[in-house]
Design an enzyme around this catalytic site. Structure first.
Site, PDB file in Angstrom:
ATOM      1  N   ASN A 148      -3.238   2.822  -0.862  1.00  0.00           N
ATOM      2  CA  ASN A 148      -2.119   3.027  -0.022  1.00  0.00           C
ATOM      3  C   ASN A 148      -1.814   1.930   1.110  1.00  0.00           C
ATOM      4  O   ASN A 148      -2.401   2.033   1.961  1.00  0.00           O
ATOM      5  CB  ASN A 148      -1.807   4.252   0.591  1.00  0.00           C
ATOM      6  CG  ASN A 148      -0.599   4.561   1.435  1.00  0.00           C
ATOM      7  OD1 ASN A 148       0.301   3.828   1.218  1.00  0.00           O
ATOM      8  ND2 ASN A 148      -0.767   5.562   2.318  1.00  0.00           N
ATOM      9  N   LYS A 177       0.792   1.134   2.751  1.00  0.00           N
ATOM     10  CA  LYS A 177       1.570   1.607   3.916  1.00  0.00           C
ATOM     11  C   LYS A 177       2.436   0.486   4.145  1.00  0.00           C
ATOM     12  O   LYS A 177       2.833  -0.388   3.110  1.00  0.00           O
ATOM     13  CB  LYS A 177       0.895   2.002   5.014  1.00  0.00           C
ATOM     14  CG  LYS A 177      -0.221   3.217   4.792  1.00  0.00           C
ATOM     15  CD  LYS A 177      -0.874   3.834   5.786  1.00  0.00           C
ATOM     16  CE  LYS A 177      -1.852   4.882   5.426  1.00  0.00           C
ATOM     17  NZ  LYS A 177      -2.292   5.621   6.581  1.00  0.00           N
ATOM     18  N   HIS A 197       3.694  12.050   1.947  1.00  0.00           N
ATOM     19  CA  HIS A 197       2.506  11.381   2.944  1.00  0.00           C
ATOM     20  C   HIS A 197       2.682  12.032   4.227  1.00  0.00           C
ATOM     21  O   HIS A 197       3.939  12.102   4.805  1.00  0.00           O
ATOM     22  CB  HIS A 197       2.478   9.977   2.754  1.00  0.00           C
ATOM     23  CG  HIS A 197       1.319   9.390   3.575  1.00  0.00           C
ATOM     24  ND1 HIS A 197       1.307   9.276   5.060  1.00  0.00           N
ATOM     25  CD2 HIS A 197       0.252   9.208   3.098  1.00  0.00           C
ATOM     26  CE1 HIS A 197       0.091   8.837   5.012  1.00  0.00           C
ATOM     27  NE2 HIS A 197      -0.807   8.727   3.963  1.00  0.00           N
ATOM     28  N   GLU A 229      -5.158  15.245   2.644  1.00  0.00           N
ATOM     29  CA  GLU A 229      -5.467  14.137   3.538  1.00  0.00           C
ATOM     30  C   GLU A 229      -5.336  14.934   4.721  1.00  0.00           C
ATOM     31  O   GLU A 229      -4.476  15.202   5.388  1.00  0.00           O
ATOM     32  CB  GLU A 229      -4.315  13.215   3.487  1.00  0.00           C
ATOM     33  CG  GLU A 229      -4.576  12.269   2.106  1.00  0.00           C
ATOM     34  CD  GLU A 229      -4.081  10.856   2.282  1.00  0.00           C
ATOM     35  OE1 GLU A 229      -4.577   9.922   2.182  1.00  0.00           O
ATOM     36  OE2 GLU A 229      -2.833  10.945   2.703  1.00  0.00           O
ATOM     37  N   GLY A 269      -6.731   7.155   9.194  1.00  0.00           N
ATOM     38  CA  GLY A 269      -6.689   5.918  10.203  1.00  0.00           C
ATOM     39  C   GLY A 269      -7.507   6.146  11.185  1.00  0.00           C
ATOM     40  O   GLY A 269      -7.356   5.351  12.292  1.00  0.00           O
ATOM     41  N   SER A 291      -9.769   7.696   5.861  1.00  0.00           N
ATOM     42  CA  SER A 291     -10.900   6.845   6.273  1.00  0.00           C
ATOM     43  C   SER A 291     -12.026   6.941   5.142  1.00  0.00           C
ATOM     44  O   SER A 291     -13.204   6.771   5.558  1.00  0.00           O
ATOM     45  CB  SER A 291     -11.469   7.484   7.630  1.00  0.00           C
ATOM     46  OG  SER A 291     -10.509   7.320   8.620  1.00  0.00           O
TER      47      SER A 291
END
Ligand code: PGA
Length: 259
Positions: free
Chosen positions: A10, A12, A102, A174, A180, A220
């Site tokens: 992804n 982003k 998301h 997630e 992140g 992560s």
């Protein structure tokens, strides 16, 4: 029945269409270097809207073994919705996947399970596969109510879908506190929730849908932790953010099975 693992990067809001060309080319070279076998895992890139046409031409032109898709979609069909992109437009670009719900869309754009459910239905209607994201924030994890919290999200995002539709889609678990942040859920944490999701799918839609649905972990993920995460019985792939921007690293993640 074997589920083909899906390792999806992804991007982003990173990489313009010129940069996308370089990253996809390097990804293809790195996958070849690592002897990528598409029977063992599926590689996908989930890119910004403005990159899709470029990525499509490159992947189709060079017959690269990489699927691609979009990061969001409108709940509407064509019409007066300034700034939105509808599912038909994405299907016309031959997107295989569209991520919906998301946590960044939930957090910054107020997306609810109901909206995410409507988006997933549009993606399916136009012949693409939704990657439906769920996951708890840190407060919920600290309270220890993360399993019922995520299962309530599952009930909402899958509402009204048939067993056949759910068997063919992808769910990404997630935990928001692991996105992140460098903070990875342990493989046991990932398994706990992914396993609970599969049981819920079985209760809602039957054993066949539960056996077929692919459930990813995200948060992560790197080449250094992907092997242990993928060893969990109910984890069928990863949704990878930061590490997917580095094509060699993402290729190592996709070829986790060789290590
Ligand atoms: P991360 O992002 O790998 O950078 O934690 C995962 C995601 O948000 O899909």
């Amino acid at each position: 029945m074997a589920r083909l693992p899906l390792l999806a990067g992804n991007w982003k809001m990173n990489l313009d269409h010129v940069e996308a060309t370089g990253v996809v080319q390097k990804l293809a070279w790195s996958l070849a270097d690592y002897h990528y076998d598409k029977e063992k895992a599926e590689a996908a890139v989930i890119v910004p809207f403005t990159d899709i046409r470029t990525v499509q031409l490159l992947i189709e032109g060079d017959k690269l073994p990489i699927a691609y898709g979009a990061q969001d979609v409108s709940v509407h069909d064509a019409g007066a919705y300034t700034g939105e992109v509808d599912a038909q437009m994405l299907a016309k670009l031959s997107c295989a996947y569209v991520t919906v719900g998301h946590s960044e869309r939930r957090e910054y754009h107020g997306e609810t399970d109901e909206i995410i459910n409507a988006k997933a239905k549009k993606v399916i209607e136009y012949g693409m596969t939704p990657i439906i994201c769920v996951g708890e924030k840190l407060e919920i994890r600290r309270e220890g109510t993360h399993v019922p919290f995520v299962l309530a999200q599952i009930d909402g995002v899958l509402a009204g879908l048939t067993a056949e539709q759910v068997g063919a889609l992808v769910i990404a678990y997630e935990p928001v506190w692991a996105i992140g942040t460098g903070e990875v859920a342990t493989p046991a944490d990932a398994q706990e929730v992914c396993g609970a999701i599969r049981v819920r799918v079985s209760e809602l839609l039957g054993a066949d849908a539960a056996a077929k649905v692919r459930i990813q972990y995200g948060g992560s993920v790197k080449s250094s932790n992907v092997v242990d995460i993928m060893a969990q019985p109910d984890v069928d792939g990863a949704l990878v953010g930061g590490a997917a921007l580095d094509p060699a690293e993402f290729a190592r993640i996709v070829t986790y099975y060789a290590r």
